[in-house]
Design an enzyme around this catalytic site. Structure first.
Site, PDB file in Angstrom:
ATOM      1  N   ASP A 178       4.740   5.528  -5.973  1.00 45.20           N
ATOM      2  CA  ASP A 178       5.593   4.369  -5.689  1.00 45.20           C
ATOM      3  C   ASP A 178       6.700   4.192  -6.727  1.00 45.20           C
ATOM      4  O   ASP A 178       6.446   4.248  -7.924  1.00 45.20           O
ATOM      5  CB  ASP A 178       4.749   3.092  -5.681  1.00 45.20           C
ATOM      6  CG  ASP A 178       3.929   2.976  -4.407  1.00 45.20           C
ATOM      7  OD1 ASP A 178       3.800   3.991  -3.700  1.00 45.20           O
ATOM      8  OD2 ASP A 178       3.435   1.880  -4.135  1.00 45.20           O
ATOM      9  N   ASP A 187       0.290   5.594   5.846  1.00 43.40           N
ATOM     10  CA  ASP A 187      -0.099   5.761   4.449  1.00 43.40           C
ATOM     11  C   ASP A 187      -1.309   6.690   4.319  1.00 43.40           C
ATOM     12  O   ASP A 187      -1.713   7.323   5.282  1.00 43.40           O
ATOM     13  CB  ASP A 187      -0.390   4.364   3.881  1.00 43.40           C
ATOM     14  CG  ASP A 187       0.145   4.241   2.480  1.00 43.40           C
ATOM     15  OD1 ASP A 187      -0.098   5.158   1.688  1.00 43.40           O
ATOM     16  OD2 ASP A 187       0.789   3.233   2.185  1.00 43.40           O
TER      17      ASP A 187
HETATM   18  C1  GAL Z   1       1.503   2.194  -0.925  1.00 44.61           C
HETATM   19  C2  GAL Z   1       2.831   2.737  -0.482  1.00 44.61           C
HETATM   20  C3  GAL Z   1       3.809   1.598  -0.550  1.00 44.61           C
HETATM   21  C4  GAL Z   1       3.344   0.507   0.400  1.00 44.61           C
HETATM   22  C5  GAL Z   1       1.920   0.104   0.076  1.00 44.61           C
HETATM   23  C6  GAL Z   1       1.348  -0.869   1.098  1.00 44.61           C
HETATM   24  O1  GAL Z   1       0.556   3.184  -1.004  1.00 44.61           O
HETATM   25  O2  GAL Z   1       3.219   3.802  -1.295  1.00 44.61           O
HETATM   26  O3  GAL Z   1       5.108   2.044  -0.229  1.00 44.61           O
HETATM   27  O4  GAL Z   1       3.455   0.954   1.711  1.00 44.61           O
HETATM   28  O5  GAL Z   1       1.080   1.223   0.014  1.00 44.61           O
HETATM   29  O6  GAL Z   1       0.045  -1.267   0.815  1.00 44.61           O
END
Ligand code: GAL
Length: 651
Positions: A459, A395
């Site tokens: 997301d 991430d």
């Molecule tokens: C977000 C990501 C999600 C998930 C989440 C976990 O930034 O886009 O898919 O992985 O973090 O905290």
């Protein structure tokens, strides 16, 4: 006497008072089922929970939401007047001034299907537009906000919005009206191979390939020709081993049951590129969010086998955020109490023939606030390899604190290279998935940074607006996709979801779910389910086990579809029918065509070769229904609102 007069007057005026106009604010309605591309509409607040502000003016009443979004309100002929001020929230204004996010939207209001208001382009840093509508006799009001620019950060407000009505107040629509419908025919009894035609591995590293073969059980698989170093694990129905020599090797096998025999083959290309077709599997985030546990991961693996997802190519089981404990004194990352023994878990997933993935971040913390890999990249890569991981989603979140909000492409590349080099140095193939929401045109450098896939958007959530807006952002990334490098429009939102232990059904209609899978297939997108597989219903199972649809996603040419047709009036999206055709070239010279209805009403699309960028159409197959269609010069196709057709054509 005075009291009597008052009573008399009150009794006489009572019926009149009942008929008098009343006022209700939009923010007093239950808009929880309204659909928005991001989050849910906020009452008396902007969508990011701050005060509603448009062009410096603050509003105490109103609804903050997002473009694209849709609100459907039933008026039952009782509303005389609707007043609102519409505009882009000042939160976007700052970013727009910096040239980052444009905040360009259009507001459309339909009264019983007739357009009664269209704002044209509204930008950040513009005063609110005043809308004052006489809605006498209208039953149903739909308010759309469409995103016009390429940005997906369009916070918008319906400020000071209220209805004047007589009798019963207006109320927001609660349910979607479409019932599930099954398109994928029942599988044949005889064996059929449904897996990819090509797999990429590194020389000398462990190989694990689950064999995707459908057909009535009991079913046997026998090897006819296997390269040296590989073995068939008949119980787990997978290939294991390793090959040290670079080059292409073809495997020949045979599946048989009492209904027939099927010889099948596929290639293993030993070289530098992993994931020669998009990854297919499952990830915990859209399902359990931070509440994921080893127990639930085990159940997913069992459900894969129980429902036969493995027979259609689903093979990754990926743990997202929520598994981490602290670092120990030696700097090694540990797991939290929900994951008592990661190696044991990975071993058991591998034992069943599936691959397993994990999640981290280049920052000190992950998006969920747990320890990230900053400064420990090599340690972590080694730990993941020791545990037996096959996949890492990496991430961005807190890494912003290191490099600032406007990090350059090079800063992104440096962060991702650090981990990809560390992964390459281990004794396993670990596929790297970049997750930085498409910033700095990741499609142009994601592969160079060591990624096999990279997120191209923020997301996803389970609303049509979210899915539709993501589709709209994919066309320009098309040139950069290919075998081993995929644009990732985020994980699937079909089935039972929740982002927590509160699991509920997706808010997408059945047609929207077909379009979701159709588009992700032609986009050569990674297919990662995010639903609770212990609660897999027949509709969702049917949706994700269509061998012809999945084959389009897994086509070895690895090309991403490009939009070849769009109705001339592209905006606003809030149209009765709004057709698009997307075309994906396939390895055998054919094309996959996705025809989608982005409009709010069902309608008939007339397919002509010119609308698909083709000179002629000599062969046409409906992949969802798995049947050939006859074609002369044109073909009328009925498609429900937000629905689609997925065709395979030959020029
Ligand atoms: C977000 C990501 C999600 C998930 C989440 C976990 O930034 O886009 O898919 O992985 O973090 O905290």
């Amino acid at each position: 006497m005075r009291l009597l007069t008052i009573l008399f007057t009150a009794v006489c005026l009572f019926p009149l008072a009942l008929k008098a106009q009343q006022k209700i604010y939009l923010d007093e309605l239950d808009l929880s089922r309204s659909s928005s591309g991001w989050k849910v509409p906020q009452m008396r607040k902007a969508v990011d929970y701050d005060t509603i502000r448009i062009y410096g003016k603050r509003y105490s009443r109103g609804v903050g939401t997002h473009a694209t979004s849709k609100m459907e309100i039933w008026l039952d002929g009782k509303v005389k007047r609707f007043y609102t001020e519409v505009g882009v929230d000042d939160k976007v204004a700052k970013a727009a001034k910096e040239g980052k996010h444009l905040g360009e939207v259009a507001f459309t209001i339909l009264a019983d299907g007739q357009r009664v208001y269209y704002s044209d382009t509204v930008r950040a840093n513009e005063p609110a537009r005043k809308v004052d509508l006489n809605l006498t006799g209208v039953s149903r009001l739909i308010m759309y906000a469409d995103q016009l620019g390429p940005s997906h950060h369009d916070h918008i407000d319906y400020a000071d919005a209220y209805f004047e009505y007589e009798g019963t107040p207006p109320y927001a629509a609660m349910e979607t009206s479409e019932l599930p419908y099954i398109l994928t025919p029942l599988p044949l009894n005889a064996p059929q191979y449904n897996g990819a035609a090509r797999y990429g591995v590194s020389p000398g590293k462990p190989i694990l390939i689950k064999l995707a073969v459908s057909g009535k059980e009991p079913l046997q698989i026998k090897p006819t020709k296997l390269p040296r170093g590989l073995k068939l694990d008949a119980a787990a129905r997978c290939i294991r081993g390793s090959i040290s020599q670079k080059g292409k090797q073809t495997l020949l096998l045979e599946a048989s049951n009492k209904f027939g025999k099927q010889a099948f083959s596929f290639d293993i290309v030993v070289g530098d590129t992993l994931q020669l077709t998009p990854p297919m599997g499952w990830n915990s985030w859209n399902c359990w969010g931070m509440e994921v546990s080893a127990k639930s991961i085990k159940q997913v693996a069992e459900s894969f086998s129980k429902f036969g997802l493995d027979k259609y190519g689903w093979s990754y089981i990926n743990i997202d955020d929520g598994w981490q404990g602290e670092r120990d004194a030696s700097g090694k990352i540990t797991t939290n109490a929900k994951f008592p023994d990661m190696k044991k878990l990975a071993d058991s997933v591998h034992g069943m023939g599936y691959k397993i993935g994990i999640y981290s971040s280049p920052g000190e913390k992950t998006c969920g606030g747990l320890p990230g890999s900053f400064g420990f990249e090599s340690n972590d890569a080694k730990t993941y390899a020791d545990w037996g991981m096959d996949y890492l989603k990496y991430d961005w979140c807190s890494y912003k604190e290191k490099v600032g909000k406007n990090a350059t492409a090079q800063q992104h590349i440096d962060a991702y290279k650090k981990i990809s080099n560390a992964l390459k140095a281990t004794d396993r193939d670990i596929v790297l998935s970049l997750c930085q929401y498409g910033e700095q045109n990741v499609e142009k450098w994601g592969s160079q940074a060591g990624g096999s896939l990279w997120r191209t958007t923020g997301d996803i959530i389970d609303t049509w607006e979210s899915v539709d807006q993501i589709i709209n952002l994919q066309n320009h990334t098309q040139p950069y996709a290919g075998p081993g490098r995929y644009n990732d429009p985020d994980m699937l939102v079909v089935g039972q979801l929740g982002w927590s232990s509160k699991i509920r059904a997706t808010r997408l209609t059945p047609s929207e779910q077909y379009t979701h899978i159709t588009m992700w297939s032609v986009l050569a997108a990674p297919l990662l389910l995010g639903c609770d597989l212990t609660k897999l219903d027949p509709f969702t199972l049917n949706l994700i086990t269509n061998r012809e649809v999945n084959a389009i996603n897994q086509d070895v040419l690895g090309k991403q579809a490009v939009r070849v047709f769009q109705d001339t009036v592209a905006f606003p999206f809030a149209q009765k029918n709004f057709w698009e055709v997307w075309k994906k070239p396939l390895a055998n010279g054919e094309y996959a065509l996705a025809i989608i209805n982005r409009g709010y009403d069902g309608g008939t699309f007339t397919l002509r070769p010119s609308k698909a960028g083709l000179k002629s159409i000599s062969k046409l197959r409906d992949c969802w229904r798995q049947k050939d269609l006859s074609f002369k010069t044109e073909l009328d196709i009925d498609i429900p609102p937000h629905g689609s057709y997925l065709l395979r054509v030959r020029e």
